[in-house]
Write a protein that holds these residues in place. Structure first.
Motif, mmCIF file in Angstrom:
data_model
loop_
_atom_site.group_PDB
_atom_site.id
_atom_site.type_symbol
_atom_site.label_atom_id
_atom_site.label_comp_id
_atom_site.label_asym_id
_atom_site.label_seq_id
_atom_site.Cartn_x
_atom_site.Cartn_y
_atom_site.Cartn_z
ATOM 1 N N SER A 1 0.808 -1.210 0.000
ATOM 2 C CA SER A 1 0.000 0.000 0.000
ATOM 3 C C SER A 1 0.841 1.260 0.000
ATOM 4 N N LEU A 2 2.148 1.104 0.281
ATOM 5 C CA LEU A 2 3.026 2.268 0.370
ATOM 6 C C LEU A 2 3.781 2.539 -0.919
ATOM 7 N N LEU A 3 4.014 1.501 -1.710
ATOM 8 C CA LEU A 3 4.925 1.631 -2.825
ATOM 9 C C LEU A 3 4.199 1.664 -4.148
ATOM 10 N N SER A 4 4.722 2.425 -5.082
ATOM 11 C CA SER A 4 4.169 2.470 -6.423
ATOM 12 C C SER A 4 4.970 1.545 -7.315
ATOM 13 N N HIS A 5 4.731 1.615 -8.628
ATOM 14 C CA HIS A 5 5.472 0.751 -9.551
ATOM 15 C C HIS A 5 6.903 1.214 -9.755
ATOM 16 N N ASP A 6 7.269 2.391 -9.238
ATOM 17 C CA ASP A 6 8.648 2.851 -9.350
ATOM 18 C C ASP A 6 9.517 2.084 -8.368
ATOM 19 N N SER A 7 10.831 2.105 -8.613
ATOM 20 C CA SER A 7 11.773 1.471 -7.703
ATOM 21 C C SER A 7 11.969 2.364 -6.494
ATOM 22 N N PHE A 8 12.227 1.746 -5.336
ATOM 23 C CA PHE A 8 12.425 2.507 -4.116
ATOM 24 C C PHE A 8 13.670 2.029 -3.399
ATOM 25 N N LEU A 9 14.335 2.977 -2.738
ATOM 26 C CA LEU A 9 15.459 2.676 -1.860
ATOM 27 C C LEU A 9 14.991 2.951 -0.447
ATOM 28 N N LEU A 10 15.209 2.006 0.475
ATOM 29 C CA LEU A 10 14.824 2.220 1.855
ATOM 30 C C LEU A 10 15.751 3.259 2.459
ATOM 31 N N ASN A 11 15.198 4.340 2.991
ATOM 32 C CA ASN A 11 15.988 5.373 3.643
ATOM 33 C C ASN A 11 15.335 5.670 4.980
ATOM 34 N N PHE A 12 15.897 5.092 6.049
ATOM 35 C CA PHE A 12 15.225 5.151 7.326
ATOM 36 C C PHE A 12 15.433 6.477 8.047
ATOM 37 N N SER A 13 16.251 7.367 7.503
ATOM 38 C CA SER A 13 16.375 8.670 8.116
ATOM 39 C C SER A 13 15.224 9.574 7.700
ATOM 40 N N GLY A 14 14.483 9.156 6.669
ATOM 41 C CA GLY A 14 13.336 9.928 6.219
ATOM 42 C C GLY A 14 12.264 8.995 5.759
ATOM 43 N N ASN A 15 11.641 9.315 4.627
ATOM 44 C CA ASN A 15 10.597 8.461 4.088
ATOM 45 C C ASN A 15 11.145 7.621 2.942
ATOM 46 N N ALA B 1 14.474 -1.985 17.543
ATOM 47 C CA ALA B 1 15.292 -2.563 18.610
ATOM 48 C C ALA B 1 16.706 -1.986 18.581
ATOM 49 N N LEU B 2 17.243 -1.752 17.392
ATOM 50 C CA LEU B 2 18.568 -1.142 17.280
ATOM 51 C C LEU B 2 18.552 0.292 17.792
ATOM 52 N N LYS B 3 17.473 1.012 17.535
ATOM 53 C CA LYS B 3 17.351 2.384 18.032
ATOM 54 C C LYS B 3 17.326 2.416 19.553
ATOM 55 N N GLU B 4 16.741 1.376 20.170
ATOM 56 C CA GLU B 4 16.712 1.301 21.629
ATOM 57 C C GLU B 4 18.101 1.090 22.221
ATOM 58 N N LEU B 5 19.055 0.674 21.393
ATOM 59 C CA LEU B 5 20.448 0.535 21.837
ATOM 60 C C LEU B 5 21.212 1.847 21.705
ATOM 61 N N GLY B 6 20.514 2.928 21.350
ATOM 62 C CA GLY B 6 21.181 4.210 21.160
ATOM 63 C C GLY B 6 21.821 4.354 19.801
ATOM 64 N N LEU B 7 21.220 3.696 18.804
ATOM 65 C CA LEU B 7 21.775 3.715 17.454
ATOM 66 C C LEU B 7 20.815 4.394 16.498
ATOM 67 N N ASP B 8 21.359 4.987 15.455
ATOM 68 C CA ASP B 8 20.557 5.603 14.408
ATOM 69 C C ASP B 8 20.702 4.781 13.137
ATOM 70 N N VAL B 9 19.575 4.335 12.594
ATOM 71 C CA VAL B 9 19.598 3.615 11.322
ATOM 72 C C VAL B 9 19.476 4.653 10.211
ATOM 73 N N ALA B 10 20.598 4.987 9.593
ATOM 74 C CA ALA B 10 20.633 6.066 8.614
ATOM 75 C C ALA B 10 19.918 5.686 7.324
ATOM 76 N N LYS B 11 20.120 4.466 6.874
ATOM 77 C CA LYS B 11 19.468 4.007 5.650
ATOM 78 C C LYS B 11 19.503 2.494 5.601
ATOM 79 N N GLY B 12 18.756 1.940 4.665
ATOM 80 C CA GLY B 12 18.743 0.496 4.498
ATOM 81 C C GLY B 12 18.547 0.138 3.043
#
Length: 295
Positions: free
Chosen positions: A25-39, A120-131
């Motif tokens: 429901s979130l993604l269109s037919h375009d390709s997407f890169l996971l970027n967890f610092s934003g959308n 869970a990683l964020k609870e360790l004091g970590l920032d997930v910049a991208k994925g």
């Protein structure tokens, strides 16, 4: 950024689903890169075209609004055999990126978005910049690029690296309980203990030191996995007064396959020091019940 010996000697050294909820429901037919610092953000046309040029070598995971567009029509092994349990792999890479620690996770084709693991990683004091998510054959690989929230820099503390590893494995056991038959921690925390849980440690343990230029050496360790293993290894290395500059921590099912770039006073290890290090590691890793100070 390099590990420093002081980081290791100062610690008491004891040792690593992510579920993609349906993203259709979130993604269109375009390709997407996971970027967890934003959308979720569209990949540029040039990037998509470049990746498509390599599609024959490596299948990239594309998502569509109907959730059907994974780039391979070949049935996956897990779809053909209901009893098949793929090999869970957790890899922590300190070498490939100068600014972030890379955590790579795979469990055949069964992993989803791993939102719970990211939290869970964020609870360790970590920032997930991208994925990123990449599919190679029947294996889906998810990579997180993480930094410390307090410094914005990659993780260097071996104790925290071990907590990252164990956190990922704990979430894997929680959301994919069938993985317990392939993980050392499955014996204590899984729904079913590994059938091959009793590894012959003497056979399973391999330690080698190789040349890697004039300034450092490459230490390779393969042994039966267990909680606290990474920190135990670092303690042994530090007790021989050897510095760990970087590491790649690889957990493949019941086996740990770790690589460390090491040096002594800014130089590669000579043959005598290499043998001392190998002997200490072999002695301790093959006898995990032996007190670490006894060697």
């Amino acid at each position: 950024m390099a590990f420093t010996n002081s980081l290791f000697s100062s610690s008491t050294l004891p040792r690593s689903r992510l579920a993609y909820s349906d993203l259709s429901s979130l993604l269109s037919h375009d390709s997407f890169l996971l970027n967890f610092s934003g959308n979720f953000s569209p990949i540029s046309r040039n990037f998509s075209q470049q990746r498509l040029l390599h599609a024959r070598k490596q299948n990239i995971l594309y998502a569509t609004s109907d959730g059907t567009n994974a780039v391979s029509s070949t049935p996956l092994k897990s779809e053909l055999d209901a009893n098949y349990v793929p090999m869970p792999i957790v890899l922590i890479d300190q070498d490939s990126d100068s600014d972030a620690t890379i955590v790579q996770i795979s469990f055949g084709d069964r992993l989803g978005a791993l939102i719970d693991t990211m939290n869970a990683l964020k609870e360790l004091g970590l920032d997930v910049a991208k994925g990123t998510v990449v599919t190679e054959g029947s294996v889906k690989q998810t990579k997180f690029f993480i930094t410390r929230l307090d410094t914005g820099r990659k993780v260097e503390d071996p104790d925290l690296l071990e907590r990252i590893r164990l956190t990922v494995i704990n979430n894997l056991l929680k959301y994919h309980p069938e993985s317990s038959v392939q993980l050392a921690m499955g014996e204590a925390f899984g729904i079913k203990a590994p059938e091959k849980k009793v590894l012959n440690v003497d056979i399973a343990t391999h330690v080698h030191v190789k040349e890697d230029g004039p300034k450092r050496s490459l230490l390779y360790i393969e042994t039966a996995d267990r909680p606290g293993l990474l920190v135990e290894i670092i303690k042994i290395i530090a007790d021989v007064n050897i510095d760990v500059e970087s590491a790649v921590i690889d957990t493949e099912g019941l086996v740990a396959k770790d690589k460390f770039h090491v040096s002594y006073r800014g130089q590669a290890l000579n043959s005598s020091l290499s043998q001392v290090l190998v002997n200490c590691l072999r002695y301790y890793l093959r006898r995990p019940e032996t007190d670490i100070d006894s060697y």
